[in-house]
Write a protein that holds these residues in place. Structure first.
Motif, short mmCIF file in Angstrom:
data_model
loop_
_atom_site.label_atom_id
_atom_site.label_comp_id
_atom_site.label_asym_id
_atom_site.label_seq_id
_atom_site.Cartn_x
_atom_site.Cartn_y
_atom_site.Cartn_z
N LEU A 165 -6.56 5.99 -0.03
CA LEU A 165 -6.91 5.38 1.26
C LEU A 165 -8.43 5.26 1.33
CD1 LEU A 165 -4.35 7.26 3.52
CD2 LEU A 165 -4.18 4.94 2.61
N ASN A 166 -8.98 4.35 0.54
CA ASN A 166 -10.43 4.21 0.47
C ASN A 166 -10.90 2.90 1.10
OD1 ASN A 166 -9.75 2.27 -1.39
ND2 ASN A 166 -10.48 3.40 -3.16
N SER A 183 3.51 9.66 6.35
CA SER A 183 3.00 9.79 7.72
C SER A 183 1.49 9.58 7.74
CB SER A 183 3.37 11.15 8.31
OG SER A 183 2.91 12.16 7.45
N GLN A 184 0.82 10.03 6.67
CA GLN A 184 -0.63 9.82 6.56
C GLN A 184 -0.95 8.32 6.46
OE1 GLN A 184 -2.40 11.61 3.10
NE2 GLN A 184 -4.47 11.08 3.75
N LEU A 185 -0.14 7.61 5.67
CA LEU A 185 -0.35 6.17 5.51
C LEU A 185 -0.12 5.44 6.83
CD1 LEU A 185 -0.88 3.80 3.48
CD2 LEU A 185 1.58 3.63 3.27
N ALA A 244 0.82 -1.22 0.00
CA ALA A 244 0.00 0.00 0.00
C ALA A 244 0.84 1.26 0.00
CB ALA A 244 -0.91 0.01 1.23
N ASN A 245 0.34 2.27 -0.69
CA ASN A 245 0.85 3.64 -0.63
C ASN A 245 -0.17 4.46 -1.40
OD1 ASN A 245 2.18 6.10 -0.89
ND2 ASN A 245 4.18 5.15 -1.05
N GLN A 246 -0.70 5.52 -0.79
CA GLN A 246 -1.76 6.25 -1.49
C GLN A 246 -1.23 7.07 -2.65
OE1 GLN A 246 -0.60 6.97 1.43
NE2 GLN A 246 -0.91 9.09 2.06
N LYS A 247 0.09 7.18 -2.75
CA LYS A 247 0.66 7.84 -3.94
C LYS A 247 0.67 6.84 -5.09
CE LYS A 247 4.18 10.58 -4.11
NZ LYS A 247 5.47 11.25 -3.96
N GLY A 248 0.33 7.33 -6.27
CA GLY A 248 0.41 6.46 -7.45
C GLY A 248 1.83 6.45 -8.01
N GLY A 249 2.11 5.47 -8.82
CA GLY A 249 3.40 5.43 -9.54
C GLY A 249 4.62 5.19 -8.69
N VAL A 250 4.44 4.51 -7.54
CA VAL A 250 5.60 4.26 -6.67
C VAL A 250 6.11 2.83 -6.78
CG1 VAL A 250 5.00 6.04 -4.98
CG2 VAL A 250 4.13 3.72 -4.67
N GLY A 251 5.41 2.01 -7.60
CA GLY A 251 5.89 0.63 -7.77
C GLY A 251 5.11 -0.40 -6.97
N LYS A 252 3.86 -0.06 -6.59
CA LYS A 252 3.04 -1.04 -5.84
C LYS A 252 2.75 -2.28 -6.69
CE LYS A 252 -0.49 1.46 -4.79
NZ LYS A 252 -0.03 2.82 -5.02
#
Length: 253
Positions: free
Chosen positions: A130-131, A159-161, A8-16
């Protein structure tokens, strides 16, 4: 019993998605039985395993709406040792359709309970937000693995995650832990990549995986062939890095 890791990571394009596909395939190549659950409406993990996501009778969408069981939507052995619960764009509507449904945070967890004994690892690819789908993944998981891109804004949003993970732990899943952070798109030629790694290690009291996933053309090409990197180009730097990550994850058991 299967160990369940949400990526998980709410940022897109990070390699999830890249990590979900290639960590799963690398674990399978080490003799582990793996189930991958795609909870992203984009369905990139599904298509990354060569599955035609647009022509599926049962996906995680039907599962979440109670129209099929988890066994109905598992596509077995898409590559040796890896089975997939697929996703497609229909899943984008799930959030709305679940309004007013009781205990909707536990739908996935209740289904996974039926089959988790059958796998060594269950890897859940989360959507970049984060849905309710991410919350479902976190109530199901034992731990959360966070891919972070080696770039200036890496710590933003983290920090939000972590706050979300702690909230889920407090209110919905007391067993949930932070698996740790894995760095993706690492470029050894730039000072920035090295600075980001040092900065995160210094400011984060989380486990940081030693394996650094490099920026790698072959890694970027593999999904368009519907193959994980270890089957597309086993000798590439990307394939070697994910093998190394799989070894670290297994050692963490």
């Amino acid at each position: 019993m299967g160990r369940i890791i949400a990526i998980a990571n709410q940022k897109g394009g990070v390699g999830k998605t890249t990590t979900s596909i290639n960590l799963s395939a690398s674990l399978a190549s080490k003799g582990k039985k793996v189930l991958v659950i795609d909870t992203d409406p984009q369905g990139n993990t599904t298509s990354g395993f060569g599955i035609d996501k647009n022509n599926l009778e049962n996906t995680i969408y039907e599962l979440i709406l109670g129209e099929c069981s988890i066994r109905d939507c598992i596509i077995k052995d898409v590559i040796p040792g890896v089975s997939v619960v697929p996703s497609n764009v229909n899943l984008a509507a799930a959030e709305i359709e679940l309004i007013g449904i009781d205990k909707k945070e536990y739908i996935l967890s209740n289904e996974v309970d039926y089959i988790k004994e059958e796998y060594d690892f269950i890897i859940i690819d989360c959507p970049p937000s984060l849905n309710m789908l991410t919350i479902n993944a976190m109530t199901t998981a034992d731990s959360v693995l966070v891919p972070i891109q080696c770039e200036y804004y890496a710590l933003e949003g983290l920090s939000q995650l972590i706050h979300t993970v702690n909230l889920v732990k407090e209110r919905l899943n007391p067993e949930l832990e932070m698996e740790g952070v894995v760095f993706t798109m690492y470029d050894a030629r730039t000072n920035l990549s090295m600075q980001v790694v040092e900065n995160v290690k210094k400011n984060l009291n989380q486990r940081v995986y030693e394996t650094l996933i490099p920026r790698n053309i072959r890694l970027a090409e593999a999904p368009s062939y519907g193959l994980p990197i270890n089957m597309y180009d086993a000798k590439s730097a990307g394939a070697e890095a994910y093998m190394q990550l799989a070894e670290e994850v297994i050692r963490n058991e």
